[in-house]
Motif scaffolding. Structure first.
Motif, PDB file in Angstrom:
ATOM      1  N   VAL A 235     -18.268   1.422   1.441  1.00  0.00           N
ATOM      2  CA  VAL A 235     -17.447   0.661   0.503  1.00  0.00           C
ATOM      3  C   VAL A 235     -16.055   0.538   1.103  1.00  0.00           C
ATOM      4  CG1 VAL A 235     -18.698   1.408  -1.553  1.00  0.00           C
ATOM      5  CG2 VAL A 235     -16.725   2.711  -0.788  1.00  0.00           C
ATOM      6  N   ARG A 236     -15.385  -0.540   0.764  1.00  0.00           N
ATOM      7  CA  ARG A 236     -14.012  -0.738   1.203  1.00  0.00           C
ATOM      8  C   ARG A 236     -13.101  -0.416   0.021  1.00  0.00           C
ATOM      9  NH1 ARG A 236     -11.841  -5.005   2.526  1.00  0.00           N
ATOM     10  NH2 ARG A 236     -10.764  -4.341   4.423  1.00  0.00           N
ATOM     11  N   VAL A 237     -12.057   0.348   0.284  1.00  0.00           N
ATOM     12  CA  VAL A 237     -11.128   0.773  -0.757  1.00  0.00           C
ATOM     13  C   VAL A 237      -9.774   0.123  -0.506  1.00  0.00           C
ATOM     14  CG1 VAL A 237     -10.020   2.724  -1.900  1.00  0.00           C
ATOM     15  CG2 VAL A 237     -12.339   2.971  -0.974  1.00  0.00           C
ATOM     16  N   SER A 238      -9.259  -0.573  -1.517  1.00  0.00           N
ATOM     17  CA  SER A 238      -7.934  -1.189  -1.450  1.00  0.00           C
ATOM     18  C   SER A 238      -6.994  -0.459  -2.401  1.00  0.00           C
ATOM     19  CB  SER A 238      -7.998  -2.668  -1.853  1.00  0.00           C
ATOM     20  OG  SER A 238      -8.820  -3.408  -0.975  1.00  0.00           O
ATOM     21  N   VAL A 239      -5.776  -0.197  -1.933  1.00  0.00           N
ATOM     22  CA  VAL A 239      -4.744   0.414  -2.761  1.00  0.00           C
ATOM     23  C   VAL A 239      -3.654  -0.630  -3.014  1.00  0.00           C
ATOM     24  CG1 VAL A 239      -2.958   2.193  -2.875  1.00  0.00           C
ATOM     25  CG2 VAL A 239      -5.203   2.730  -1.908  1.00  0.00           C
ATOM     26  N   VAL A 240      -3.333  -0.832  -4.291  1.00  0.00           N
ATOM     27  CA  VAL A 240      -2.329  -1.815  -4.694  1.00  0.00           C
ATOM     28  C   VAL A 240      -1.103  -1.072  -5.213  1.00  0.00           C
ATOM     29  CG1 VAL A 240      -1.806  -3.747  -6.222  1.00  0.00           C
ATOM     30  CG2 VAL A 240      -4.105  -3.505  -5.255  1.00  0.00           C
ATOM     31  N   ILE A 241       0.059  -1.348  -4.608  1.00  0.00           N
ATOM     32  CA  ILE A 241       1.305  -0.683  -4.997  1.00  0.00           C
ATOM     33  C   ILE A 241       2.357  -1.743  -5.300  1.00  0.00           C
ATOM     34  CG2 ILE A 241       3.120   0.895  -4.281  1.00  0.00           C
ATOM     35  CD1 ILE A 241       1.199   2.235  -2.411  1.00  0.00           C
ATOM     36  N   PRO A 242       2.760  -1.882  -6.566  1.00  0.00           N
ATOM     37  CA  PRO A 242       3.889  -2.769  -6.870  1.00  0.00           C
ATOM     38  C   PRO A 242       5.200  -2.081  -6.520  1.00  0.00           C
ATOM     39  CG  PRO A 242       3.073  -1.769  -8.885  1.00  0.00           C
ATOM     40  CD  PRO A 242       2.193  -1.271  -7.770  1.00  0.00           C
ATOM     41  N   ALA A 243       6.141  -2.827  -5.956  1.00  0.00           N
ATOM     42  CA  ALA A 243       7.395  -2.204  -5.521  1.00  0.00           C
ATOM     43  C   ALA A 243       8.544  -3.202  -5.610  1.00  0.00           C
ATOM     44  CB  ALA A 243       7.266  -1.696  -4.088  1.00  0.00           C
ATOM     45  N   ARG A 244       9.657  -2.698  -6.078  1.00  0.00           N
ATOM     46  CA  ARG A 244      10.900  -3.476  -6.069  1.00  0.00           C
ATOM     47  C   ARG A 244      12.041  -2.523  -5.729  1.00  0.00           C
ATOM     48  NH1 ARG A 244      15.119  -5.307  -9.534  1.00  0.00           N
ATOM     49  NH2 ARG A 244      15.764  -7.442  -9.004  1.00  0.00           N
ATOM     50  N   ASN A 245      12.618  -2.699  -4.563  1.00  0.00           N
ATOM     51  CA  ASN A 245      13.702  -1.842  -4.074  1.00  0.00           C
ATOM     52  C   ASN A 245      13.280  -0.363  -4.038  1.00  0.00           C
ATOM     53  OD1 ASN A 245      15.440  -4.047  -3.740  1.00  0.00           O
ATOM     54  ND2 ASN A 245      16.170  -3.908  -5.853  1.00  0.00           N
ATOM     55  N   GLU A 246      12.171  -0.112  -3.335  1.00  0.00           N
ATOM     56  CA  GLU A 246      11.645   1.254  -3.212  1.00  0.00           C
ATOM     57  C   GLU A 246      11.668   1.735  -1.758  1.00  0.00           C
ATOM     58  OE1 GLU A 246      11.087   3.035  -5.673  1.00  0.00           O
ATOM     59  OE2 GLU A 246      10.441   1.827  -7.385  1.00  0.00           O
ATOM     60  N   ALA A 247      12.567   1.191  -0.936  1.00  0.00           N
ATOM     61  CA  ALA A 247      12.603   1.554   0.484  1.00  0.00           C
ATOM     62  C   ALA A 247      12.810   3.054   0.684  1.00  0.00           C
ATOM     63  CB  ALA A 247      13.708   0.772   1.196  1.00  0.00           C
ATOM     64  N   ALA A 248      13.595   3.688  -0.169  1.00  0.00           N
ATOM     65  CA  ALA A 248      13.876   5.118  -0.011  1.00  0.00           C
ATOM     66  C   ALA A 248      12.685   5.990  -0.398  1.00  0.00           C
ATOM     67  CB  ALA A 248      15.096   5.502  -0.854  1.00  0.00           C
ATOM     68  N   ASN A 249      11.762   5.451  -1.202  1.00  0.00           N
ATOM     69  CA  ASN A 249      10.630   6.244  -1.678  1.00  0.00           C
ATOM     70  C   ASN A 249       9.376   6.086  -0.826  1.00  0.00           C
ATOM     71  OD1 ASN A 249      11.977   7.358  -3.930  1.00  0.00           O
ATOM     72  ND2 ASN A 249      11.664   5.463  -5.084  1.00  0.00           N
ATOM     73  N   LEU A 250       9.206   4.945  -0.182  1.00  0.00           N
ATOM     74  CA  LEU A 250       7.972   4.695   0.557  1.00  0.00           C
ATOM     75  C   LEU A 250       7.700   5.721   1.655  1.00  0.00           C
ATOM     76  CD1 LEU A 250       7.908   0.794   0.865  1.00  0.00           C
ATOM     77  CD2 LEU A 250       6.758   2.267  -0.808  1.00  0.00           C
ATOM     78  N   PRO A 251       8.718   6.242   2.375  1.00  0.00           N
ATOM     79  CA  PRO A 251       8.415   7.256   3.390  1.00  0.00           C
ATOM     80  C   PRO A 251       7.795   8.524   2.828  1.00  0.00           C
ATOM     81  CG  PRO A 251      10.581   6.305   3.793  1.00  0.00           C
ATOM     82  CD  PRO A 251      10.135   5.806   2.455  1.00  0.00           C
ATOM     83  N   HIS A 252       7.963   8.759   1.539  1.00  0.00           N
ATOM     84  CA  HIS A 252       7.365   9.938   0.905  1.00  0.00           C
ATOM     85  C   HIS A 252       5.946   9.663   0.419  1.00  0.00           C
ATOM     86  CE1 HIS A 252      11.286  11.982   0.844  1.00  0.00           C
ATOM     87  NE2 HIS A 252      11.788  10.804   0.504  1.00  0.00           N
ATOM     88  N   ILE A 253       5.513   8.406   0.454  1.00  0.00           N
ATOM     89  CA  ILE A 253       4.241   8.023  -0.167  1.00  0.00           C
ATOM     90  C   ILE A 253       3.241   7.505   0.857  1.00  0.00           C
ATOM     91  CG2 ILE A 253       3.177   6.497  -1.867  1.00  0.00           C
ATOM     92  CD1 ILE A 253       6.011   6.415  -3.179  1.00  0.00           C
ATOM     93  N   LEU A 254       3.619   6.478   1.612  1.00  0.00           N
ATOM     94  CA  LEU A 254       2.653   5.809   2.485  1.00  0.00           C
ATOM     95  C   LEU A 254       2.040   6.737   3.530  1.00  0.00           C
ATOM     96  CD1 LEU A 254       4.130   2.232   2.998  1.00  0.00           C
ATOM     97  CD2 LEU A 254       2.838   3.193   1.097  1.00  0.00           C
TER      98      LEU A 254
END
Length: 449
Positions: free
Chosen positions: A198-217
């Protein structure tokens, strides 16, 4: 042995090792559904007491098993897997073969804790550890002690479930699906058709989250096939940071405003069989994604994270928001005769095929309640899994408790008009049959119809 298209010579078998205590018959029965052309050979040794505690007994057993193995396959590359104490046999056999100059191309230990004093083997010996979440929690680390014992390359995957459940349904089907994926990579292109992928897709809505993405992706599991970032006209470099951290990210430019609007556009753009929705602010933990995927592959149509079941929680909920959420949950239970424990939480996963049924079209934060309620009234199998909510790492939230709570209340009341209701289910207990999802539709574990 069958000569597969695109391969050179016969496909080497996978040797499944077990002690008398740990029968692998369930895995023998399920794995061929996912890798139909894979030859399987079972090796069982009657270890005294079922546990190879004595290094001399283990060495003796490995010597006997090596003779049996070579009668089936004289030379490498060898592919080995073992469950429980059988994993110690597989490890010992891999070390024995590699020291004899043979290639061990695949070694998988399933719920096998390491033992002190084991021969560490060659530093180029690969190791895959598949561990149930329950056993990893009991031991305090997901590698089950192999990080200290194994000098070579190692990969670890944590599978949802309690200790001792991976050879019973639904755990064995999930185990077979994940093992088949790893085997397909190990044997190489063209040698093993993997029919259960199966193929799994992750959907993340973001607006001005540049400082948080390094902790998540960087913490998103490597088995994810597609990551979609729905960008709400960010001005802080959110898109650039996402592309640096995840080069294959698909960026969807949001048309409109609001979290619900962003999620819906992400769902429509996703190509995976399973869609996972999570937040960009650090409040939802990417490490929990396997729990959601495992629930879907175990029979669920739609899975909600819950902060109010055992294993879940929150360090972000204020008393006022918690009171409001509990009130909405109580109202939902009365109106819909269900067992929801959480309603206003955005960690969600579902099969793509049910997207037309849940029809997410809310613009704001009420989309989470809207999708869950539509899954209920359309008769889908809805599961809850434990999830822990953390505070936003950087920046401020757009959530407004009173206005957004009123929109959720309106959503709860508006969906009461639908006649068909369903009961929210917990993850099935060991041995409990799973009701086929979507009424009469038959769903193969690990494969979307």
């Amino acid at each position: 042995m069958k000569r597969p298209a695109g391969g050179e010579g016969p496909t080497p078998p996978l040797f499944l090792l077990a002690s008398m205590r740990d029968a692998l018959l369930p895995l023998h029965g399920v794995l061929p559904r996912h890798c139909p052309d894979l030859p399987l050979v079972g090796l069982v040794h009657p270890l005294t007491g079922g546990e190879p505690e004595d290094p001399r007994a283990l060495a003796s057993a490995v010597g006997e098993l090596a003779s049996s193995l070579r009668r089936v396959q004289a030379r490498g590359p060898y592919h080995l897997a073992g469950y429980g104490s059988g994993g110690l046999l597989a490890h010992g056999l891999a070390v024995h073969l590699s020291r004899a100059g043979e290639e061990v191309a695949f070694l998988c230990l399933i719920d096998t804790p390491a033992r002190a004093g084991l021969d560490r083997g060659r530093p180029d010996l690969p190791l895959l550890v598949l561990a149930s979440d329950g056993l990893g929690r009991r031991m305090g680390e997901p590698t089950l002690g192999w990080r200290r014992q194994h000098p070579g390359p190692m990969a670890v995957e944590v599978l949802p479930g309690a200790e001792g459940t991976l050879l019973a349904e639904p755990g064995v089907s999930m185990l077979a699906s994940r093992l088949a994926g790893h085997l397909t990579n190990a044997y190489g292109p063209g040698r093993l058709p993997y029919v259960g992928a199966v193929r799994v897709s992750v959907v993340i809505p973001a607006r001005n989250e540049a400082a948080n993405l390094p902790h998540i992706l960087p913490r998103i599991p490597p088995f994810i096939d597609e990551l979609l970032l729905v960008d709400g006209a960010s001005t802080d470099g959110t898109v650039e940071v996402a592309r640096r951290l995840w080069p294959d990210v698909t960026v969807v430019r949001q048309r409109g405003r609001g979290k619900g609007n962003a999620l819906n556009q992400g769902f429509q753009a996703a190509s995976g069989d399973i869609l996972v929705a999570m937040d960009a602010d650090g409040s939802t933990d990417p490490a929990e994604i396997p729990l959601f995927v495992g629930a879907l592959m175990s029979g669920a149509d739609f899975v909600k994270g819950s902060r109010y079941v055992q294993g879940g929680g929150s360090s972000d909920l204020t008393r006022f928001r918690s009171l409001g959420n509990r009130g909405l949950v109580a109202l939902t239970r009365v109106l819909y005769h269900n067992a929801f424990s959480d309603l206003c939480y955005g960690y969600t996963a579902f099969w793509r095929r049910v997207l037309p049924l849940v029809q997410p079209d809310a613009a704001g934060f009420e989309i989470e309640a809207q999708m869950a309620l539509r899954a209920l009234v359309r008769g889908l199998n809805v599961f809850e899994v434990p999830s822990f909510e953390r505070p936003r790492i950087n920046g401020s939230s757009n959530l407004r408790a009173i206005p957004d709570g009123c929109r959720v209340l309106k959503t709860v009341l508006s969906h009461r008009a639908h006649p068909r209701l369903s009961v929210v289910r917990r993850l099935p207990k060991l041995g409990e049959p799973v009701t086929p999802p979507l009424g009469s539709a038959r769903v193969a574990i690990g494969k979307a119809d």
